[in-house]
Write a protein that holds these residues in place. Structure first.
Motif, PDB file in Angstrom:
ATOM      1  N   PRO A   7     -44.522  -3.903  16.037  1.00 18.05           N
ATOM      2  CA  PRO A   7     -45.440  -3.711  14.913  1.00 18.05           C
ATOM      3  C   PRO A   7     -45.240  -4.770  13.821  1.00 18.05           C
ATOM      4  CG  PRO A   7     -43.604  -2.191  14.735  1.00 18.05           C
ATOM      5  CD  PRO A   7     -43.341  -3.023  15.963  1.00 18.05           C
ATOM      6  N   LEU A   8     -46.250  -4.936  12.992  1.00 16.06           N
ATOM      7  CA  LEU A   8     -46.110  -5.784  11.810  1.00 16.06           C
ATOM      8  C   LEU A   8     -45.927  -4.862  10.613  1.00 16.06           C
ATOM      9  CD1 LEU A   8     -46.338  -8.551  10.292  1.00 16.06           C
ATOM     10  CD2 LEU A   8     -48.772  -8.045  10.050  1.00 16.06           C
ATOM     11  N   ILE A   9     -44.922  -5.143   9.796  1.00 17.12           N
ATOM     12  CA  ILE A   9     -44.704  -4.335   8.597  1.00 17.12           C
ATOM     13  C   ILE A   9     -44.870  -5.222   7.364  1.00 17.12           C
ATOM     14  CG2 ILE A   9     -43.018  -2.925   7.336  1.00 17.12           C
ATOM     15  CD1 ILE A   9     -42.017  -1.991  10.057  1.00 17.12           C
ATOM     16  N   SER A  10     -45.716  -4.782   6.440  1.00 14.02           N
ATOM     17  CA  SER A  10     -45.931  -5.543   5.203  1.00 14.02           C
ATOM     18  C   SER A  10     -45.067  -4.950   4.106  1.00 14.02           C
ATOM     19  CB  SER A  10     -47.389  -5.448   4.752  1.00 14.02           C
ATOM     20  OG  SER A  10     -48.266  -5.759   5.799  1.00 14.02           O
ATOM     21  N   ILE A  11     -44.410  -5.812   3.354  1.00 14.80           N
ATOM     22  CA  ILE A  11     -43.685  -5.328   2.172  1.00 14.80           C
ATOM     23  C   ILE A  11     -44.410  -5.861   0.942  1.00 14.80           C
ATOM     24  CG2 ILE A  11     -41.492  -5.301   0.921  1.00 14.80           C
ATOM     25  CD1 ILE A  11     -40.021  -5.667   3.476  1.00 14.80           C
ATOM     26  N   SER A  35     -32.999  -9.819  10.511  1.00 14.78           N
ATOM     27  CA  SER A  35     -32.092  -8.991  11.315  1.00 14.78           C
ATOM     28  C   SER A  35     -32.812  -7.802  11.960  1.00 14.78           C
ATOM     29  CB  SER A  35     -30.967  -8.479  10.425  1.00 14.78           C
ATOM     30  OG  SER A  35     -31.495  -7.524   9.519  1.00 14.78           O
ATOM     31  N   GLN A  36     -34.124  -7.676  11.683  1.00 13.36           N
ATOM     32  CA  GLN A  36     -34.849  -6.506  12.176  1.00 13.36           C
ATOM     33  C   GLN A  36     -35.681  -6.832  13.412  1.00 13.36           C
ATOM     34  OE1 GLN A  36     -34.458  -3.324  10.751  1.00 13.36           O
ATOM     35  NE2 GLN A  36     -32.823  -4.515   9.809  1.00 13.36           N
ATOM     36  N   PRO A  37     -35.890  -5.855  14.279  1.00 12.27           N
ATOM     37  CA  PRO A  37     -36.693  -6.104  15.478  1.00 12.27           C
ATOM     38  C   PRO A  37     -38.192  -6.251  15.175  1.00 12.27           C
ATOM     39  CG  PRO A  37     -36.001  -3.799  15.384  1.00 12.27           C
ATOM     40  CD  PRO A  37     -35.288  -4.500  14.276  1.00 12.27           C
ATOM     41  N   GLU A  38     -38.669  -5.646  14.058  1.00 11.08           N
ATOM     42  CA  GLU A  38     -40.104  -5.709  13.759  1.00 11.08           C
ATOM     43  C   GLU A  38     -40.458  -7.040  13.092  1.00 11.08           C
ATOM     44  OE1 GLU A  38     -38.134  -3.292  12.316  1.00 11.08           O
ATOM     45  OE2 GLU A  38     -38.513  -1.673  13.750  1.00 11.08           O
ATOM     46  N   GLU A  39     -41.760  -7.326  13.126  1.00 10.32           N
ATOM     47  CA  GLU A  39     -42.240  -8.511  12.418  1.00 10.32           C
ATOM     48  C   GLU A  39     -42.570  -8.081  10.977  1.00 10.32           C
ATOM     49  OE1 GLU A  39     -45.933 -11.539  12.833  1.00 10.32           O
ATOM     50  OE2 GLU A  39     -45.466 -10.334  14.602  1.00 10.32           O
ATOM     51  N   TYR A  40     -42.286  -8.936  10.011  1.00  6.78           N
ATOM     52  CA  TYR A  40     -42.521  -8.573   8.608  1.00  6.78           C
ATOM     53  C   TYR A  40     -43.343  -9.627   7.886  1.00  6.78           C
ATOM     54  CZ  TYR A  40     -39.191  -4.683   8.434  1.00  6.78           C
ATOM     55  OH  TYR A  40     -38.566  -3.486   8.606  1.00  6.78           O
ATOM     56  N   GLU A  41     -44.165  -9.191   6.915  1.00  3.48           N
ATOM     57  CA  GLU A  41     -44.734 -10.145   5.954  1.00  3.48           C
ATOM     58  C   GLU A  41     -44.388  -9.649   4.552  1.00  3.48           C
ATOM     59  OE1 GLU A  41     -49.031 -10.337   5.953  1.00  3.48           O
ATOM     60  OE2 GLU A  41     -49.263  -8.216   5.541  1.00  3.48           O
ATOM     61  N   TYR A  64     -40.578 -20.278   4.162  1.00  2.17           N
ATOM     62  CA  TYR A  64     -40.757 -19.145   5.081  1.00  2.17           C
ATOM     63  C   TYR A  64     -42.244 -18.940   5.329  1.00  2.17           C
ATOM     64  CZ  TYR A  64     -36.081 -18.061   3.247  1.00  2.17           C
ATOM     65  OH  TYR A  64     -34.784 -18.114   2.845  1.00  2.17           O
ATOM     66  N   ASP A  65     -42.610 -18.689   6.591  1.00  5.21           N
ATOM     67  CA  ASP A  65     -44.058 -18.549   6.820  1.00  5.21           C
ATOM     68  C   ASP A  65     -44.542 -17.102   6.752  1.00  5.21           C
ATOM     69  OD1 ASP A  65     -43.134 -17.534   9.117  1.00  5.21           O
ATOM     70  OD2 ASP A  65     -43.983 -19.060  10.465  1.00  5.21           O
ATOM     71  N   ASN A  66     -43.673 -16.191   6.315  1.00  8.28           N
ATOM     72  CA  ASN A  66     -44.139 -14.795   6.214  1.00  8.28           C
ATOM     73  C   ASN A  66     -44.368 -14.382   4.758  1.00  8.28           C
ATOM     74  OD1 ASN A  66     -41.540 -14.702   5.332  1.00  8.28           O
ATOM     75  ND2 ASN A  66     -40.888 -13.013   6.658  1.00  8.28           N
ATOM     76  N   ILE A  67     -44.439 -15.368   3.858  1.00  3.95           N
ATOM     77  CA  ILE A  67     -44.637 -15.032   2.446  1.00  3.95           C
ATOM     78  C   ILE A  67     -46.090 -15.229   2.036  1.00  3.95           C
ATOM     79  CG2 ILE A  67     -44.065 -15.761   0.078  1.00  3.95           C
ATOM     80  CD1 ILE A  67     -41.247 -16.134   0.925  1.00  3.95           C
ATOM     81  N   ARG A  68     -46.644 -14.222   1.383  1.00  7.71           N
ATOM     82  CA  ARG A  68     -48.020 -14.309   0.877  1.00  7.71           C
ATOM     83  C   ARG A  68     -47.967 -14.071  -0.630  1.00  7.71           C
ATOM     84  NH1 ARG A  68     -47.828 -14.930   5.729  1.00  7.71           N
ATOM     85  NH2 ARG A  68     -48.069 -13.338   7.313  1.00  7.71           N
ATOM     86  N   LEU A  69     -48.915 -14.648  -1.338  1.00  6.76           N
ATOM     87  CA  LEU A  69     -48.928 -14.480  -2.793  1.00  6.76           C
ATOM     88  C   LEU A  69     -50.346 -14.206  -3.282  1.00  6.76           C
ATOM     89  CD1 LEU A  69     -47.521 -14.712  -5.601  1.00  6.76           C
ATOM     90  CD2 LEU A  69     -47.916 -17.179  -5.486  1.00  6.76           C
ATOM     91  N   ILE A  70     -50.460 -13.158  -4.093  1.00  9.62           N
ATOM     92  CA  ILE A  70     -51.734 -12.836  -4.743  1.00  9.62           C
ATOM     93  C   ILE A  70     -51.494 -13.038  -6.233  1.00  9.62           C
ATOM     94  CG2 ILE A  70     -53.429 -11.016  -5.214  1.00  9.62           C
ATOM     95  CD1 ILE A  70     -52.150  -9.602  -2.661  1.00  9.62           C
ATOM     96  N   GLY A  91     -50.248  -5.124   7.686  1.00 11.12           N
ATOM     97  CA  GLY A  91     -49.264  -4.468   8.547  1.00 11.12           C
ATOM     98  C   GLY A  91     -49.728  -3.155   9.155  1.00 11.12           C
ATOM     99  N   ASP A  92     -49.079  -2.776  10.246  1.00 10.46           N
ATOM    100  CA  ASP A  92     -49.303  -1.453  10.829  1.00 10.46           C
ATOM    101  C   ASP A  92     -48.719  -0.396   9.900  1.00 10.46           C
ATOM    102  OD1 ASP A  92     -50.398  -2.350  13.437  1.00 10.46           O
ATOM    103  OD2 ASP A  92     -48.461  -3.354  13.518  1.00 10.46           O
ATOM    104  N   ALA A  93     -47.683  -0.815   9.153  1.00 11.54           N
ATOM    105  CA  ALA A  93     -47.138   0.031   8.096  1.00 11.54           C
ATOM    106  C   ALA A  93     -46.947  -0.856   6.872  1.00 11.54           C
ATOM    107  CB  ALA A  93     -45.807   0.636   8.516  1.00 11.54           C
ATOM    108  N   VAL A  94     -47.047  -0.254   5.688  1.00  8.72           N
ATOM    109  CA  VAL A  94     -46.892  -1.018   4.451  1.00  8.72           C
ATOM    110  C   VAL A  94     -45.809  -0.362   3.605  1.00  8.72           C
ATOM    111  CG1 VAL A  94     -48.043  -1.811   2.350  1.00  8.72           C
ATOM    112  CG2 VAL A  94     -49.329  -1.692   4.496  1.00  8.72           C
ATOM    113  N   VAL A  95     -44.840  -1.179   3.175  1.00  3.76           N
ATOM    114  CA  VAL A  95     -43.774  -0.683   2.303  1.00  3.76           C
ATOM    115  C   VAL A  95     -44.023  -1.241   0.903  1.00  3.76           C
ATOM    116  CG1 VAL A  95     -41.289  -0.767   1.826  1.00  3.76           C
ATOM    117  CG2 VAL A  95     -42.092  -0.624   4.191  1.00  3.76           C
TER     118      VAL A  95
END
Ligand code: UDP
Ligand code: MG
Length: 323
Positions: A7-11, A35-41, A64-70, A91-95
């Motif tokens: 899954p992709l998880i957005s923070i 260190s986590q098995p999931e993919e993160y943005e 890092y290519d998983n950083i987004r900025l609004i 993400g499939d889940a959002v934190v």
């Protein structure tokens, strides 16, 4: 399905003038996600920072290519920054978590694990608040308890905005266009399977709080006016009580005739005071209606970056629609 396969998880991290600690936050989070098995943005929302926070995030974007900025056009407040971040998340889940590391990333695996078990919302429940003044702890605790009693829905005690939400919850939230939103209440309102993980709230790693008393009061008022009608009922109760007192006093004075000028003046002040207070309560609700009726966008996005590696282009379309 996405819960078990890659899954992709957005923070989502709201940021307001956090130049003192934001670099450290990014490093800790990047180490964590590696260190986590999931993919993160990581979605940072620059809530009108007037310091170097945005520059620091943009520098990290190169690395890092998983950083987004609004980037907001000005400061719209923590709750709207969260709202925007959630809407842009794919993400499939959002934190959602604070950018000052008061919400420890080490709690995220427990949240993800409950999500994989089938829960749709996993909220962080605070056991302790390190390094905060007794006034902040006391006022927060009192507020959570008052709101819990008043609210028409079950808003859990001692939870802030640190939580994981499944995509289906995010989808509903993204459609709720409430001005001055009280996000944690709205998440409770959405429903589905919700559960808690307990954690100890750490001290801020750097910088100072961006939540002065005025912003805390504003948030509390929003929580109450958007989730409870008890204050409105209170207006009736106080009214009835005043009438009863008046009638009793009228009877008593028929026989005793006690009415002094001092008492009349005292009553006048009391009556005006109570009436204005009640009018104030009604106005707070009226203001919410007024805000809603203006139909302004909730926030203004000046610029976004880092979204090119998007897995889900359709989400962007929702956002354009929102704007
Ligand atoms: N924040 C924000 N906009 C604001 C105020 C705060 O985006 O107008 C962010 C802030 O940068 C932090 C989070 O919201 O990431 C929580 O704020 P803070 O840590 O100051 O609140 P506290 O933990 O003291 O209640
Ligand atoms: Mg904080």
């Amino acid at each position: 399905m996405a819960r078990t396969e890659n899954p992709l998880i957005s923070i989502v991290l709201p940021v307001f003038n956090e130049e003192a600690g934001i670099k450290h936050t990014i490093e800790i989070l990047e180490n964590y996600v590696a260190s986590q098995p999931e993919e993160y943005e990581l979605i940072f929302v620059d809530d009108g920072c007037v310091d170097r926070s945005a520059t620091i995030i943009q520098e990290a974007e190169q690395q890092y290519d998983n950083i987004r900025l609004i980037q907001f056009s000005r400061n719209f407040g923590h709750q709207l920054a969260i709202t925007a971040g959630i809407r842009y998340a794919s993400g499939d889940a959002v934190v959602v978590m604070d950018a000052d590391l008061q919400d420890p990333p080490s709690v995220i695996p427990a949240m993800v694990s409950k999500w994989r078990d089938g829960y749709d919302v996993v909220y962080g429940k605070r056991l302790q608040r390190d390094g905060e003044s007794w006034f902040k702890k006391f006022s927060a605790s009192a507020f959570y308890r008052i709101l819990h009693k008043l609210a028409n829905i079950d808003i859990p005690l001692d939870t802030g905005d640190f939580r994981l939400m499944d995509r289906k919850v995010v989808k509903v939230l993204s459609k709720m266009d409430e001005p001055d939103p009280f996000v944690r209440g709205m998440v409770s309102w959405v429903g589905f399977k919700q559960t808690a993980v307990e954690y100890e709230r750490d001290e801020r790693t750097a910088g100072t709080t961006k939540y002065p008393l005025s912003k805390m009061l504003h948030l509390s008022m929003n929580g109450i006016t958007s989730f409870s009608d008890v204050p409105l009922k209170l207006v009736n109760v106080v009214g009835a009580l005043m009438i009863a007192i008046g009638v009793i006093y009228g009877f008593v004075s028929l026989f005793t005739g006690f009415a002094t000028l001092q008492f009349a003046i005292f009553s006048m002040f009391e009556l005006f005071g109570i009436s204005l207070l009640m009018l104030g309560i009604v106005s707070a609700y009226l203001y919410r209606i007024f805000e809603t009726s203006r139909e302004r966008p909730l926030y203004v996005v000046a610029k976004t970056s880092g979204f090119q590696q998007e897995r889900r282009p359709e989400i962007k379309q929702i956002n354009e629609h929102v704007m």
